[in-house]
Design a protein around this motif. Structure first.
Motif, short mmCIF file in Angstrom:
data_model
loop_
_atom_site.label_atom_id
_atom_site.label_comp_id
_atom_site.label_asym_id
_atom_site.label_seq_id
_atom_site.Cartn_x
_atom_site.Cartn_y
_atom_site.Cartn_z
N GLU A 5 0.82 -1.19 0.00
CA GLU A 5 0.00 0.00 0.00
C GLU A 5 0.86 1.25 0.00
O GLU A 5 1.90 1.32 0.62
CB GLU A 5 -0.91 0.01 1.22
N THR A 35 -2.20 10.57 -9.30
CA THR A 35 -3.37 9.68 -9.41
C THR A 35 -3.62 9.27 -10.84
O THR A 35 -4.73 8.89 -11.18
CB THR A 35 -4.63 10.39 -8.87
N ALA A 100 -5.33 -2.95 -6.48
CA ALA A 100 -5.99 -1.77 -7.05
C ALA A 100 -6.92 -2.18 -8.19
O ALA A 100 -6.62 -3.08 -8.96
CB ALA A 100 -4.94 -0.79 -7.56
N SER A 125 -13.38 -4.79 3.37
CA SER A 125 -12.85 -3.46 3.05
C SER A 125 -13.38 -2.41 4.01
O SER A 125 -12.63 -1.52 4.44
CB SER A 125 -13.21 -3.08 1.61
N ARG A 141 -5.90 4.09 -0.61
CA ARG A 141 -6.93 4.08 -1.66
C ARG A 141 -7.21 2.67 -2.18
O ARG A 141 -8.36 2.32 -2.46
CB ARG A 141 -6.49 5.00 -2.81
N ASP A 142 -6.16 1.89 -2.33
CA ASP A 142 -6.34 0.56 -2.91
C ASP A 142 -7.07 -0.40 -1.98
O ASP A 142 -7.49 -1.48 -2.41
CB ASP A 142 -4.99 -0.03 -3.31
N ILE A 144 -9.90 0.31 -0.63
CA ILE A 144 -11.31 0.70 -0.66
C ILE A 144 -12.03 0.02 -1.81
O ILE A 144 -11.71 0.24 -2.97
CB ILE A 144 -11.45 2.23 -0.76
N ARG A 145 -13.00 -0.82 -1.46
CA ARG A 145 -13.89 -1.45 -2.45
C ARG A 145 -15.31 -0.98 -2.11
O ARG A 145 -15.87 -1.37 -1.09
CB ARG A 145 -13.75 -2.97 -2.41
N ALA A 494 -16.71 6.48 -0.03
CA ALA A 494 -15.73 5.52 -0.55
C ALA A 494 -15.15 5.99 -1.88
O ALA A 494 -13.94 5.90 -2.11
CB ALA A 494 -16.37 4.14 -0.69
N ASP A 495 -16.01 6.48 -2.77
CA ASP A 495 -15.54 6.92 -4.09
C ASP A 495 -14.59 8.11 -3.97
O ASP A 495 -13.61 8.22 -4.70
CB ASP A 495 -16.74 7.27 -4.97
N ARG A 498 -11.15 6.90 -2.42
CA ARG A 498 -10.30 6.10 -3.30
C ARG A 498 -9.82 6.90 -4.52
O ARG A 498 -9.09 6.38 -5.36
CB ARG A 498 -11.02 4.83 -3.76
#
Length: 548
Positions: A5, A35, A100, A125, A141-142, A144-145, A494-495, A498
């Motif tokens: 991570e 990003t 990711a 997650s 960030r990775d 987060i699902r 979440a969106d 991430r």
């Protein structure tokens, strides 16, 4: 592939002055090189041929220029000119690894009207997010699902009147993007009373390597197993296998009624040595297969930090070695513990390919939730290879974007291909998906939702069909159900966290306002609201939220 991570702080939003012209957009590489997805995403092989690759149609440039400002990574930062965002404390240096997944693009219905994915009832997650925030840092960030955040919560959807599923559909204007709507697809599985559960044979596969010595690992795993044993029926049986540098049979299949024997075996475990996870899986599956059958649940429950360092350490190789056992009906639960060397990527993939579920246990309270309060859903599958396909009407919807489910993507053409693997749903489980859509025209029917699934152990799938009409779209989000508002708060948060490009100008302040309006006295929702407020404390004062 997997990688360690590398959490990035989320910079704050910049307020746009009313009437000020939209500046020309610079290339994405110049705006946000940190990003740029093409440079930082680890591409994973997922189920199906990858429908998102088929429909990777970006929103047309003219539309983007018309409606969007330059991409802002805003999450509620100081909007004063020249103000610098206050970065959240980074997670402590760890060897945790996450996979990711590139967020789904906005897709034009004239290019592809179908959105197809397999269901997902995992929640790891979200629990990882809770632990990161509780310990004072933003999650990587990775890690987060989006779908696992939404599906952590109960939405009290109506029970099915017939069949295995009820589908709950509604929509309302998006609080995040003017001119768009949010559409919720909620799937509720039928419940099973404890007395109706099939006899269950569990094989606990416990990691007793040296990395499991801390209190949040093996000791918490031991408490978790005892909680599960306490919730079993008299007809259930339990076996115990451990792995470290080698594999050991600790306890043969033992009736759940022999509580003292089971507890003594669990208490006897201690942590030391290296980690031969692959060999442990093979032995556990061999035991489980002996008890598999159409009238009996046979499940392997792996309790580990996921750190495999001896023998077979690759998820694909592990799954290849036990694939025959999976086909005989053995299901899998991967239960994660600890931080510092946690293999989130491995645990999620094993559960995905092993026809099972993935949980992360950060406390005894979470163990009680998974292993007692929701035991029936954790243990017994009511439907397998469950696929959802949403067909958007081009006369009503210009384009759409599915929030999350990137690693559950299924090729549209494989929706009715019953040989293609998909997700499983346990008794009483619910699945929630959220779409961001842009409406057009005046057609009454907005979308058709199809659910296809097999009975456990079945070969051919049955299909149900549901329709979303324009009348099911509320005039405002205030008139929508609290379920839709809360799902929007969770998915939006979440969106944003991430770093999804489409959520670049969304605000955590708006998400907080939505969550506040939809708690309704539920403790898990109230906890999320508290966590969201802590995340916002990592940043400078927020800009005003968008009214809904």
């Amino acid at each position: 592939m997997e990688h360690e991570e590398k959490p990035l702080p989320l910079p704050a939003a910049r307020r746009r002055t009313p009437g000020r012209p939209v500046p020309a957009r610079r290339p994405l590489r110049e705006q946000h090189p940190e990003t740029l997805w093409s440079e930082r995403v680890v591409t994973l092989r997922t189920r199906g041929a990858g429908a998102s690759a088929q429909r990777a149609q970006a929103e047309d440039p003219a539309r983007l220029q018309q409606k969007r400002e330059p991409v802002r990574r805003g999450t509620g930062g100081d909007s004063r000119p020249g103000a610098r965002p206050a970065a959240p404390p980074p997670p402590p240096p760890t060897g945790n690894t996450h996979a990711a997944h590139k967020p789904n693009p906005f897709t034009l219905t004239k290019e592809d009207r179908y959105s197809t994915f397999g269901v997902d009832v995992d929640t790891a997650s979200y629990t990882l997010f809770r632990r990161y925030v509780t310990e004072g840092s933003a999650p990587p960030r990775d890690a987060i699902r989006v779908e696992e955040w939404m599906n952590y919560f109960s939405y009290s959807y109506p029970q099915p009147q017939e069949g295995d599923f009820h589908v709950d559909l509604e929509g309302a204007p998006s609080p995040f993007t003017p001119g768009r709507h949010l559409v919720k697809v909620g799937l509720q599985g039928r419940t099973i009373a404890p007395s109706e559960r099939k006899p269950t044979h569990l094989v606990f596969l416990v990691d007793t390597s040296g990395s499991m010595h801390s209190q949040d690992k093996l000791p918490l795993a031991q408490k978790s197993m005892k909680l599960m044993v306490d919730g079993l029926n008299p007809t259930d049986t339990v076996a115990l296998v451990t792995y470290a540098g080698s594999v050991r049979d600790v306890l043969p299949p033992t009736p759940a009624t022999q509580r003292d024997t089971l507890f003594a075996a669990i208490d006897s475990l201690s942590a030391n040595g290296s980690t031969a996870m692959g060999s442990g899986l093979q032995l556990a599956y061999r035991h489980a297969t002996k008890h598999a059958g159409p009238q009996r649940v046979s499940r392997v429950v792996v309790l580990t930090d996921g750190d495999a360092n001896v023998g077979t350490v690759n998820a694909d190789d592990m799954l290849t070695s036990i694939q025959g056992y999976v086909q005989e009906g053995v299901t899998l639960s991967t239960i994660g513990f600890g931080m510092g060397n946690y293999r989130d990527d491995l645990m999620e993939k094993l559960a995905d390919k092993g026809n099972g579920n993935c949980f992360y246990i950060d406390s005894e309270r979470e163990a009680r939730r998974v292993f007692q309060e929701r035991l029936a859903g954790t243990l017994e599958v009511i439907a397998q290879d469950v696929k959802i396909q949403v067909e958007f009407n081009p006369s009503a919807v210009r384009g759409y974007r599915l929030l999350g489910y990137e690693n559950r993507d299924i090729a549209d053409k494989d929706f009715r291909n019953d040989k293609v693997d998909a997700g499983e749903i346990g008794a009483g489980h619910s699945v929630t998906a959220l779409y961001e859509v842009e409406l057009t025209g005046g057609a009454a029917q907005v979308a058709t939702v199809r659910v296809r699934a097999k009975k456990p152990g079945g070969v051919e799938a049955a299909e149900q069909r549901f329709s979303l009409e324009r009348g099911q779209l509320h005039a405002s989000l205030r008139k929508a159900s609290s379920n839709l508002r809360f799902a929007a708060a969770v998915a939006g948060t979440a969106d944003i966290l991430r770093g999804a490009p489409q959520a670049g100008d969304w605000s955590l302040a708006t998400a907080e306002s939505l969550a506040e309006s939809s708690v309704e006295g539920l403790s898990d929702r109230a906890e999320f609201l508290g966590l969201l407020r802590r995340v916002r404390e990592f940043h400078a004062p927020s800009v005003a939220s968008v009214p809904y």
